[in-house]
Design a protein around this motif. Structure first.
Motif: not given
Length: 178
Positions: A15, A43-45, A47, A53-55, A57
């Motif tokens: 983030t 492992d959370s989104i 920003t 935002a990305f989750t 991998d």
């Protein structure tokens, strides 16, 4: 343009990343046929500064340099500062550098290279605010849109700021696959 279809490239971020430096790099590599995995400490989104935002991998604790053909380090002061404090992120960068795998860093993304002991004897650019840190860690710092150092220790592509993102991405696509 190189064919990156056999390449899996990690983008190491958390983030606070600079949005265009992640989204456009990801797009450029994928357009060249490469696979991109977002690697983050959690492992959370995650920003970006402007809301992208990305989750992830994969989390840094599970990331192994042997799994990737190359590494992209985006900027964002908060992003870069947080990653330097994550021992698994530093180990991933160190592993990539030790293996001589291609690394590309833009803006503050180069900061973690100092923690990974990966700049001694290298020539690179970055956000001008990192100049002293990089020089004190053994690098030669230059003020260029893109700097490509391929001096035998593995390919290192660096750029100054998000204003240089197009040239940075072009250099990644052109040079990672060779």
């Amino acid at each position: 343009m190189s064919d990156l279809s056999k390449w899996t490239i990690a983008i190491l971020a958390t983030t606070g990343f600079e949005d265009t430096e992640v989204s456009q790099a990801k797009h450029a590599v994928e357009q060249a046929g490469g696979r991109v995995l977002i690697v983050a400490p959690q492992d959370s989104i995650i920003t970006g500064k402007r809301g992208t935002a990305f989750t992830p991998d994969m989390i840094t604790a599970d990331a192994d340099a042997a799994s990737f053909g190359g590494l992209i380090l985006p900027g964002g002061v908060s992003n870069a500062d947080q990653l330097r404090l994550d021992e698994h992120a530093v180990e991933l960068v160190r592993g990539m550098a030790t293996a001589g795998k291609p690394i590309a860093a833009i803006c503050h993304g180069a900061w973690i290279l100092t923690d990974a002991d990966a700049v001694t004897g290298r020539t690179l650019t970055s956000s001008p605010t990192l100049r002293t840190d990089l020089v004190n860690a053994g690098a030669t710092w230059v003020d260029e849109e893109v700097c490509i150092d391929d001096g035998g220790a593995g390919l290192l592509i660096t750029s100054r700021t998000k204003a240089d993102v197009d040239a940075f991405n072009a250099a990644i696509v052109e040079n990672f696959g060779r």
